[in-house]
Design a protein around this motif. Structure first.
Motif, mmCIF file in Angstrom:
data_model
loop_
_atom_site.group_PDB
_atom_site.id
_atom_site.type_symbol
_atom_site.label_atom_id
_atom_site.label_comp_id
_atom_site.label_asym_id
_atom_site.label_seq_id
_atom_site.Cartn_x
_atom_site.Cartn_y
_atom_site.Cartn_z
ATOM 1 N N GLN A 41 -15.345 43.127 -10.140
ATOM 2 C CA GLN A 41 -14.894 42.715 -8.811
ATOM 3 C C GLN A 41 -16.032 42.087 -8.003
ATOM 4 O OE1 GLN A 41 -11.557 43.235 -7.935
ATOM 5 N NE2 GLN A 41 -11.436 43.833 -10.096
ATOM 6 N N ASP A 42 -15.670 41.417 -6.922
ATOM 7 C CA ASP A 42 -16.702 40.940 -6.005
ATOM 8 C C ASP A 42 -17.037 42.054 -5.016
ATOM 9 O OD1 ASP A 42 -14.982 40.061 -3.303
ATOM 10 O OD2 ASP A 42 -13.879 39.904 -5.213
ATOM 11 N N PRO A 43 -18.216 42.032 -4.451
ATOM 12 C CA PRO A 43 -18.595 43.072 -3.483
ATOM 13 C C PRO A 43 -17.689 43.060 -2.258
ATOM 14 C CG PRO A 43 -20.518 41.886 -4.268
ATOM 15 C CD PRO A 43 -19.317 41.113 -4.745
ATOM 16 N N GLN A 44 -17.343 44.258 -1.803
ATOM 17 C CA GLN A 44 -16.511 44.417 -0.616
ATOM 18 C C GLN A 44 -17.311 45.153 0.454
ATOM 19 O OE1 GLN A 44 -13.193 43.339 -0.207
ATOM 20 N NE2 GLN A 44 -13.539 42.274 -2.144
ATOM 21 N N TYR B 36 -24.957 33.364 -3.744
ATOM 22 C CA TYR B 36 -25.749 34.425 -4.349
ATOM 23 C C TYR B 36 -25.518 34.402 -5.863
ATOM 24 C CZ TYR B 36 -26.944 36.863 0.042
ATOM 25 O OH TYR B 36 -27.459 37.213 1.276
ATOM 26 N N PHE B 90 -21.686 33.946 -6.666
ATOM 27 C CA PHE B 90 -20.774 34.249 -5.576
ATOM 28 C C PHE B 90 -21.004 33.299 -4.407
ATOM 29 C CE2 PHE B 90 -18.804 38.059 -7.105
ATOM 30 C CZ PHE B 90 -19.749 38.694 -7.896
ATOM 31 N N PHE B 104 -17.165 37.812 0.277
ATOM 32 C CA PHE B 104 -17.484 37.195 -1.007
ATOM 33 C C PHE B 104 -16.256 36.523 -1.612
ATOM 34 C CE2 PHE B 104 -21.693 38.881 -2.279
ATOM 35 C CZ PHE B 104 -21.915 39.740 -1.219
ATOM 36 N N GLY B 105 -16.518 35.433 -2.330
ATOM 37 C CA GLY B 105 -15.496 34.871 -3.179
ATOM 38 C C GLY B 105 -15.377 35.723 -4.430
ATOM 39 N N GLY B 106 -14.414 35.383 -5.280
ATOM 40 C CA GLY B 106 -14.155 36.194 -6.458
ATOM 41 C C GLY B 106 -15.204 36.072 -7.546
#
Lengths: 115, 114
Positions: A41-44, B36, B90, B104-106
């Motif tokens: 996943q991307d950071p949340q 990033y 990202f 952030f994007g996926g």
């Protein structure tokens, strides 16, 4: 140059246990952010602090709490751990939260595994 | 509200060929935009950032990105890929009005073939 320090780097806990993650920002950075990155996943964004006060809150469960101390380090406390809490937890710091465009400097992360 | 869409979840390139990673953003105000990079089992490293100055931004390791407001895009490019560029990238947006938290994007996973 000094970087953001996170401890521990790895943590293994059982379900329903508690965990405390620590973050030491870069010297003279007064703002700390916490992010959670699940597998693939991307950071949340979870929560942020500016000058020891909570400044913003994201998708942080009620089981989690955090604070920033007088020396600007921050701790993320996680209780009643669930399997789904297994993730990489990043701390980031930046100077002067009020100014737009300041990059956030990330620590190496704490990998939490809940069994 | 701010959001980011990375148009490709995976990109595969040959070493020495150009790299293009596409990113579109949505923002209510004047955003700051970042790229990033995250290498396997590593933290996040800033490649470059846009903060309302020059629209063509140069970053580290030969990467650059162009901010196009009319297209709400912030695509990342590199003229010649290196094996060490294999990583997750990202695209990230932040707004002062939103407390500067990063959205952030996926992510785009880049594979570099020899």
């Amino acid at each position: 140059a000094a970087g953001v320090i996170q401890s521990p780097r790895h943590l293994i806990k059982e379900k329903r246990e508690t965990a405390t993650l620590k973050c030491y920002p870069i010297p003279r950075h007064d703002t700390v952010y916490w992010y959670q990155q699940g597998p693939g996943q991307d950071p949340q964004f979870l929560i942020s602090f500016y000058e020891k006060m909570q400044s913003d809150k994201g998708s942080i469960p009620d089981r989690f709490s955090a604070q920033q101390f007088s020396d600007y380090h921050s701790e993320l406390n996680m209780s009643s751990l669930e399997l789904g809490d297994s993730a990489l937890y990043f701390c980031a710091s930046s100077p002067r939260q009020g100014r737009a465009g300041h990059e956030q400097f990330f620590g190496p992360g704490t990998r939490l595994t809940v069994l | 509200a701010q959001s980011v869409t990375q148009l490709d979840s995976h990109v595969s390139v040959s070493e020495g060929t150009p790299v293009l990673l596409r990113c579109n953003y949505s923002s209510s105000y004047s955003p700051s935009l970042f790229w990033y990079v995250q290498h396997p089992n590593k933290g996040l490293q800033l490649l470059l950032k846009y903060t309302s100055a020059a629209t063509l931004v140069k970053g580290i390791n030969g990467f650059e990105a162009e901010f196009k407001k009319s297209e709400t895009s912030f695509h990342l490019t590199k003229p010649s890929a290196h094996m060490s560029d294999a990583a997750e990238y990202f695209c990230v947006v932040s707004e002062e009005a939103a407390g500067n938290k990063l959205t952030f994007g996926g992510g785009t996973r880049v594979l570099v073939k020899p």
